[in-house]
Write an enzyme that holds these catalytic residues in place. Structure first.
Site, mmCIF file in Angstrom:
data_model
loop_
_atom_site.group_PDB
_atom_site.id
_atom_site.type_symbol
_atom_site.label_atom_id
_atom_site.label_comp_id
_atom_site.label_asym_id
_atom_site.label_seq_id
_atom_site.Cartn_x
_atom_site.Cartn_y
_atom_site.Cartn_z
ATOM 1 C CG HIS A 167 -3.583 -3.652 3.306
ATOM 2 N ND1 HIS A 167 -2.595 -3.158 4.125
ATOM 3 C CD2 HIS A 167 -4.132 -2.580 2.678
ATOM 4 C CE1 HIS A 167 -2.558 -1.837 4.008
ATOM 5 N NE2 HIS A 167 -3.481 -1.469 3.138
ATOM 6 C CD GLU A 224 -1.330 -6.088 5.671
ATOM 7 O OE1 GLU A 224 -1.483 -4.871 5.861
ATOM 8 O OE2 GLU A 224 -0.960 -6.572 4.571
ATOM 9 C CB SER A 244 -9.575 -8.629 33.792
ATOM 10 O OG SER A 244 -9.207 -9.425 32.681
ATOM 11 N N GLY A 245 -9.153 -11.758 34.764
ATOM 12 C CA GLY A 245 -9.719 -13.081 34.599
ATOM 13 C C GLY A 245 -9.994 -13.417 33.146
ATOM 14 N N GLY A 246 -9.811 -12.413 32.251
ATOM 15 C CA GLY A 246 -9.956 -12.658 30.826
ATOM 16 C C GLY A 246 -8.754 -13.386 30.264
ATOM 17 C CB VAL A 247 -8.022 -14.588 26.828
ATOM 18 C CG1 VAL A 247 -6.869 -15.308 26.133
ATOM 19 C CG2 VAL A 247 -9.317 -15.362 26.637
ATOM 20 C CG ASP A 248 -5.829 -10.252 26.348
ATOM 21 O OD1 ASP A 248 -5.738 -11.234 25.584
ATOM 22 O OD2 ASP A 248 -6.484 -9.233 26.070
ATOM 23 C CB SER A 249 -5.187 -10.345 32.833
ATOM 24 O OG SER A 249 -6.484 -10.880 32.985
ATOM 25 C CB THR A 250 -5.951 -15.806 32.324
ATOM 26 O OG1 THR A 250 -7.111 -15.244 32.937
ATOM 27 C CG2 THR A 250 -5.739 -17.210 32.863
ATOM 28 C CB CYS A 285 -0.988 -0.033 1.156
ATOM 29 S SG CYS A 285 -2.381 1.115 0.947
#
Length: 515
Positions: A166, A168, A220-226, A80
């Site tokens: 793009h 990607e 938080s208990g979500g995917v990322d922080s877990t 691009c």
């Protein structure tokens, strides 16, 4: 180890290019696009990629590139803006389009080239540009055409490739195959990088940086922080890792109970559950601007954390966060100085978080990963599928899913309605087909009829999208029967809701979250 070096000109998908190449098995680094050729980290580099950009090459402050890079003897792929930059640098001409190209566009070949090896003619690309190549650069030959404009060109002698679309993004047909042709065939890179290699690398970096100091993770208990919690517990002795969950009153139904159960199962020794619902909701009272909501929540997170850390007597501990690269680039924190802000994230642009970052006291081991990569890392860490496959949940929680002012009543209404939505998706076998689904409580009431009575109830918007990384997204194509039944369940079960609508906007032009 062989690698590909990406020069970033401020594109929102620069790291997505890197992620695609890592999926192929080749390591990638990203540097600012204006880095002098003499300062590029070229050890092991087999090829270069120029990213896109929000700028036009003919603008006064448009990012440039050191032209000596074209003489390094390495293949270069311009995507691009990268293609347009390459064109201008070689005497071509780039002009604004009368008809902009955004979204799907059919690509037809003009000439065969290694970049399109084994790619069928007439594939569907994904465009996102308002400028076009009017005249190719010197010694460039056209190799592909879109429905309206030049789509690709090639300087055979210098091994310079330019594509207007793009590859990607997940909606581009054969995009990964095109990148694979470039990386493995044209550049000759060896595919030797893996998530296991990343885990080993980032764990070593954490141990080196932290030493024997303590690390606090606001989880938080979500995917990322877990996943960050699992990573810290694997990289460091458990005694050094402190997990703190702050119940803001903006969580999903039964979230706090589930979070504590999950963290205990990971073997955490130091876990604090902080109940701060009154504090957060009081601070948010009367606030309806989404950026102000995020700022208040971000600052209050750190304020509460500081107060509770003092109670724990763990000193000036490092602060770990589950920040993803999507958070960083949407907040204008991509590589270089050309990325633009789409929205602020509470764990990126908050002044207090910035102060921690300036002091070098923040650890963000996921800040170069996308959501699906985080899930792969979690699997590598041995975290169960029930957690890993959970839909994303924003750091500010329900605050950015309640449009307008936030009240305890609205939180309760949205919690109940969203719980019904999630339960129905799971019962119908749809949950795992959807990348992210949630409910949004709108700041309007709509007339309705219940029995013989006339009532005004809240309007609830349902959102469900399919995506691979969160950078682009399509609407999930529900069967009408499912939407009708879910809508009926919600309005029958949650008295305050009188109307349910379904959001059919893709990203772009919309974002996934409403605020």
């Amino acid at each position: 180890m062989d690698s590909i070096l990406i020069l970033d000109f401020g594109s929102q998908t620069t790291q997505l290019i890197a992620r695609r190449i890592r999926e192929i098995g080749v390591y990638t680094d990203i540097v600012p696009g204006d880095t002098p050729a003499s300062e590029l980290p070229l050890d092991g580099v087999k090829g270069l990629i120029f990213s896109g950009s929000p700028f036009s090459v003919y603008e006064k402050d448009a990012p440039g590139v050191d032209v000596k890079i074209y003489s390094l003897g390495l293949p270069v792929l311009g995507i691009c803006y990268g293609f347009q930059r390459m064109t201008e640098d070689h005497g071509g001409k780039v002009s604004p389009l009368e008809k902009r190209e955004f979204g799907r566009s059919r690509i037809e070949y003009r000439r065969s080239a290694p970049l399109f090896k084994n790619i069928p003619d007439g594939f569907t690309s994904w465009m996102s540009h308002g400028d076009s190549i009017e005249k190719p650069g010197e010694d460039f030959e056209l190799i592909a055409q879109s429905e309206h404009h030049i789509a690709a060109a090639w300087n055979r002698d210098k091994q310079l490739y330019g594509i207007q679309f793009h590859p990607e993004v997940s909606h581009c047909e054969y995009g990964v195959e095109i990148l694979r042709n470039y990386v493995l065939e044209i550049c000759g890179a060896d595919a030797a990088w893996s998530m296991e290699a990343y885990l080993e690398q980032v764990s070593a970096e954490i141990r080196k940086r932290v030493g024997k100091e303590r690390v606090l993770l606001l989880i938080s208990g979500g995917v990322d922080s877990t996943v960050v919690g699992g990573l810290l517990l694997q990289a460091l002795p458990h005694e050094q890792v402190y997990l703190m969950y702050i119940d803001t009153g903006l969580m999903r139904k039964d979230e706090s109970v589930e979070v504590e159960r999950t963290l205990r199962s990971l073997g955490a020794k130091n876990l604090s559950i902080i109940h701060a619902e009154d504090e957060f909701l009081s601070a948010l009272a009367g606030i309806d601007d989404p950026e102000e909501k995020r700022r208040i929540i971000g600052d209050l997170f750190i304020t509460v954390q500081a107060r509770e850390v003092e109670k724990l007597s763990i000193g000036d501990a490092f602060l770990a966060q589950g920040t993803l690269y999507t958070d960083m680039i949407e907040s204008g924190k991509g590589v270089g100085k050309k990325a633009k802000v789409i929205k602020s994230h509470h764990n990126v642009r908050s002044p207090l978080v910035e102060a921690k970052r300036e002091a070098g006291r923040i650890i963000e081991p996921l800040d170069r990963l996308y959501k699906d990569e985080v899930r792969r890392l979690g699997t590598t860490l041995g975290i169960g599928d029930q957690i890993i496959r959970r839909h994303p949940f924003p750091g500010p929680g329900l605050a950015v899913r309640i449009l307008g002012e936030i009240t305890p009543e609205k939180c309760a209404i949205l919690r109940e309605a969203d719980s019904i939505f999630m339960d129905e998706l799971k019962k119908r076998g749809l949950y795992d087909e959807i990348w992210q689904a949630f409910s949004v409580l709108l700041p309007v009431r709509s007339v309705g009829v219940t029995g013989d009575a006339r009532e005004y109830g809240y309007v609830l918007a349902l959102r469900a999208i399919i995506s691979r990384d969160g950078m682009t997204a399509d609407v999930y194509p529900f069967e009408s029967k499912d939407l009708l039944e879910i809508s009926s369940l919600i309005t029958n079960s949650v008295r305050e809701i009188g109307r349910v609508v379904y959001d059919i906007s893709s990203k772009p032009p919309a974002t996934i979250e409403w605020e």
